[in-house]
Design a protein around this motif. Structure first.
Motif, PDB file in Angstrom:
ATOM      1  N   LYS A 204      32.359 -13.654  43.139  1.00  0.00           N
ATOM      2  CA  LYS A 204      31.667 -14.003  44.584  1.00  0.00           C
ATOM      3  C   LYS A 204      32.679 -14.929  45.434  1.00  0.00           C
ATOM      4  N   GLY A 205      33.331 -15.769  45.239  1.00  0.00           N
ATOM      5  CA  GLY A 205      34.549 -16.508  45.625  1.00  0.00           C
ATOM      6  C   GLY A 205      35.710 -15.474  46.061  1.00  0.00           C
ATOM      7  N   VAL A 206      35.922 -14.459  45.370  1.00  0.00           N
ATOM      8  CA  VAL A 206      37.074 -13.510  45.839  1.00  0.00           C
ATOM      9  C   VAL A 206      36.385 -12.694  46.983  1.00  0.00           C
ATOM     10  N   LEU A 207      35.236 -12.265  46.949  1.00  0.00           N
ATOM     11  CA  LEU A 207      34.667 -11.463  47.898  1.00  0.00           C
ATOM     12  C   LEU A 207      34.549 -12.321  49.311  1.00  0.00           C
ATOM     13  N   MET A 208      34.046 -13.442  49.250  1.00  0.00           N
ATOM     14  CA  MET A 208      34.016 -14.497  50.292  1.00  0.00           C
ATOM     15  C   MET A 208      35.469 -14.642  50.903  1.00  0.00           C
ATOM     16  N   ALA A 209      36.333 -14.850  50.195  1.00  0.00           N
ATOM     17  CA  ALA A 209      37.871 -15.010  50.625  1.00  0.00           C
ATOM     18  C   ALA A 209      38.520 -13.816  51.283  1.00  0.00           C
ATOM     19  N   ILE A 210      38.033 -12.760  50.759  1.00  0.00           N
ATOM     20  CA  ILE A 210      38.320 -11.349  51.328  1.00  0.00           C
ATOM     21  C   ILE A 210      37.830 -10.964  52.479  1.00  0.00           C
ATOM     22  N   HIS A 211      36.185 -10.864  52.723  1.00  0.00           N
ATOM     23  CA  HIS A 211      35.735 -10.521  53.785  1.00  0.00           C
ATOM     24  C   HIS A 211      35.332 -11.590  54.751  1.00  0.00           C
ATOM     25  N   GLY A 212      35.390 -12.775  54.230  1.00  0.00           N
ATOM     26  CA  GLY A 212      34.862 -14.071  55.166  1.00  0.00           C
ATOM     27  C   GLY A 212      33.240 -13.902  55.328  1.00  0.00           C
ATOM     28  N   CYS A 213      32.754 -13.740  54.175  1.00  0.00           N
ATOM     29  CA  CYS A 213      31.320 -13.697  54.034  1.00  0.00           C
ATOM     30  C   CYS A 213      30.619 -14.843  53.304  1.00  0.00           C
ATOM     31  N   SER A 214      29.506 -15.274  53.525  1.00  0.00           N
ATOM     32  CA  SER A 214      28.900 -16.460  52.821  1.00  0.00           C
ATOM     33  C   SER A 214      28.610 -16.015  51.185  1.00  0.00           C
ATOM     34  N   ALA A 215      28.344 -16.953  50.604  1.00  0.00           N
ATOM     35  CA  ALA A 215      28.075 -16.842  49.160  1.00  0.00           C
ATOM     36  C   ALA A 215      26.902 -16.049  48.915  1.00  0.00           C
ATOM     37  N   ASP A 216      25.957 -16.011  49.717  1.00  0.00           N
ATOM     38  CA  ASP A 216      24.752 -15.168  49.614  1.00  0.00           C
ATOM     39  C   ASP A 216      25.235 -13.586  49.987  1.00  0.00           C
ATOM     40  N   GLU A 217      26.007 -13.530  51.121  1.00  0.00           N
ATOM     41  CA  GLU A 217      26.434 -12.100  51.237  1.00  0.00           C
ATOM     42  C   GLU A 217      27.100 -11.328  50.314  1.00  0.00           C
ATOM     43  N   ALA A 218      28.170 -12.164  49.753  1.00  0.00           N
ATOM     44  CA  ALA A 218      28.957 -11.959  48.626  1.00  0.00           C
ATOM     45  C   ALA A 218      28.278 -11.665  47.315  1.00  0.00           C
ATOM     46  N   PHE A 219      27.178 -12.134  47.120  1.00  0.00           N
ATOM     47  CA  PHE A 219      26.194 -11.819  45.841  1.00  0.00           C
ATOM     48  C   PHE A 219      25.480 -10.410  46.256  1.00  0.00           C
ATOM     49  N   THR A 220      24.952 -10.442  47.433  1.00  0.00           N
ATOM     50  CA  THR A 220      24.429  -9.199  47.800  1.00  0.00           C
ATOM     51  C   THR A 220      25.352  -8.012  47.436  1.00  0.00           C
ATOM     52  N   ARG A 221      26.656  -7.910  47.791  1.00  0.00           N
ATOM     53  CA  ARG A 221      27.649  -7.140  47.895  1.00  0.00           C
ATOM     54  C   ARG A 221      27.681  -6.622  46.312  1.00  0.00           C
ATOM     55  N   LEU A 222      27.853  -7.644  45.303  1.00  0.00           N
ATOM     56  CA  LEU A 222      27.938  -7.336  43.872  1.00  0.00           C
ATOM     57  C   LEU A 222      26.621  -6.750  43.328  1.00  0.00           C
ATOM     58  N   VAL A 223      25.580  -7.027  43.998  1.00  0.00           N
ATOM     59  CA  VAL A 223      24.124  -6.518  43.464  1.00  0.00           C
ATOM     60  C   VAL A 223      24.130  -5.041  43.960  1.00  0.00           C
ATOM     61  N   GLU A 224      24.620  -4.661  45.186  1.00  0.00           N
ATOM     62  CA  GLU A 224      24.510  -3.459  45.557  1.00  0.00           C
ATOM     63  C   GLU A 224      25.485  -2.653  44.935  1.00  0.00           C
ATOM     64  N   GLU A 225      26.629  -2.946  44.478  1.00  0.00           N
ATOM     65  CA  GLU A 225      27.292  -2.344  43.372  1.00  0.00           C
ATOM     66  C   GLU A 225      26.931  -2.006  42.235  1.00  0.00           C
ATOM     67  N   SER A 226      26.550  -3.136  41.577  1.00  0.00           N
ATOM     68  CA  SER A 226      25.617  -2.972  40.411  1.00  0.00           C
ATOM     69  C   SER A 226      24.579  -1.935  40.280  1.00  0.00           C
ATOM     70  N   GLN A 227      23.963  -1.968  41.456  1.00  0.00           N
ATOM     71  CA  GLN A 227      22.706  -0.747  41.671  1.00  0.00           C
ATOM     72  C   GLN A 227      23.547   0.545  41.833  1.00  0.00           C
ATOM     73  N   ARG A 228      24.375   0.818  42.553  1.00  0.00           N
ATOM     74  CA  ARG A 228      24.937   1.948  43.054  1.00  0.00           C
ATOM     75  C   ARG A 228      25.494   2.773  41.920  1.00  0.00           C
ATOM     76  N   THR A 229      26.282   1.648  41.087  1.00  0.00           N
ATOM     77  CA  THR A 229      26.853   2.443  39.783  1.00  0.00           C
ATOM     78  C   THR A 229      26.289   2.291  38.724  1.00  0.00           C
ATOM     79  N   ASN A 230      24.896   1.769  38.738  1.00  0.00           N
ATOM     80  CA  ASN A 230      24.004   1.456  37.240  1.00  0.00           C
ATOM     81  C   ASN A 230      25.057   0.608  36.381  1.00  0.00           C
ATOM     82  N   THR A 231      25.626  -0.313  36.946  1.00  0.00           N
ATOM     83  CA  THR A 231      26.241  -1.094  35.887  1.00  0.00           C
ATOM     84  C   THR A 231      25.682  -2.818  36.102  1.00  0.00           C
TER      85      THR A 231
END
Length: 247
Positions: A204-231
């Motif tokens: 989450k910290g990495v995504l926040m630094a790269i994309h300049g997003c909030s902690a919630d947004e970074a977590f949402t990105r991770l969840v979406e990738e998890s669902q997309r790849t079934n991982t």
């Protein structure tokens, strides 16, 4: 008091002392070591016993020798495991002690009889180790105490009752081993959960630094990738961190 009665009382005192010693060790030593101690104490207690093994029943029903006082005797047990017949198997499946005079059950247990004769064994006593069922359910067979003797007709009713006492010590050892294994599994699960949480937070910290997003947004990105790849989410986070380390 007759000499025979006095001898039985002396033996009972020895059994009591041995059981107290085993109970003191049961909570602090590995199951294999306790099983070996039970087998050795059982042989020392029965005058005509020459060797003993402890049979264990795996979760899948597989039988194996957990401990033995004489490595040369293990083959007799393994013969029974392989053919699924013999006094050891009968004691476990029928849930009662079995005393066998080698040769008297040759038609039922031909492989056992041949193996025992080859080893010079004349008498055999097997007592199942039963864990009390939960909520009054059926007892669970977790193993057996198997006694061997070179003496013909070595074991009697008294010996059988003495071995029942030793199975109480074996039962306690199996119970403690299960509790220890369950505790270790819980510890491993907690360690995994803590590691996963740390990796997710780092990702989450990495995504926040790269994309300049909030902690919630970074977590949402991770969840979406998890669902997309079934991982699993933790795996997604670990993969992200590893990809950055490779750069």
């Amino acid at each position: 008091m007759t000499e025979d009665r006095a001898d039985q009382l002396a033996r009972l005192d020895h059994v009591t002392a041995a059981l107290e010693d085993l109970r003191g060790q049961a909570a602090t030593q590995p199951l294999e070591d306790i099983a070996k101690g039970i087998a050795e104490s059982a042989v020392a207690t029965l005058p005509d016993a020459d060797a003993a093994t402890i049979t264990a029943v795996a979760e899948d029903g597989h039988l194996y020798t957990l401990a033995a006082t004489d490595e040369g005797i293990i083959g007799i047990d393994e013969c029974q495991y392989r053919t699924r017949r013999g006094p050891c198997v009968e004691a476990a499946t029928q849930r009662h002690p079995v005393r066998a005079i080698v040769g008297e059950h040759e038609a039922e247990w031909p492989e056992f009889t041949a193996s025992a004769k080859e080893a010079g064994i004349n008498t055999y006593l097997s007592v199942p180790v039963l864990l009390p069922g939960e909520s009054g359910g059926e007892d669970e067979v977790v193993g057996g105490l198997d006694m061997y003797s070179f003496t013909a007709r070595a074991f009697d009713d008294y010996d059988e009752q003495v071995m029942r006492l030793f199975t109480t010590a074996a039962c306690e050892a199996f119970t403690n081993a299960r509790r220890w294994a369950a505790t270790q599994r819980k510890i491993a699960q907690l360690e995994t959960a803590l590691t996963s949480r740390a990796e997710i937070d780092q990702a989450k910290g990495v995504l926040m630094a790269i994309h300049g997003c909030s902690a919630d947004e970074a977590f949402t990105r991770l969840v979406e990738e998890s669902q997309r790849t079934n991982t699993k989410l933790a795996v997604v986070a670990r993969n992200l961190l590893e990809s950055l380390q490779r750069r």
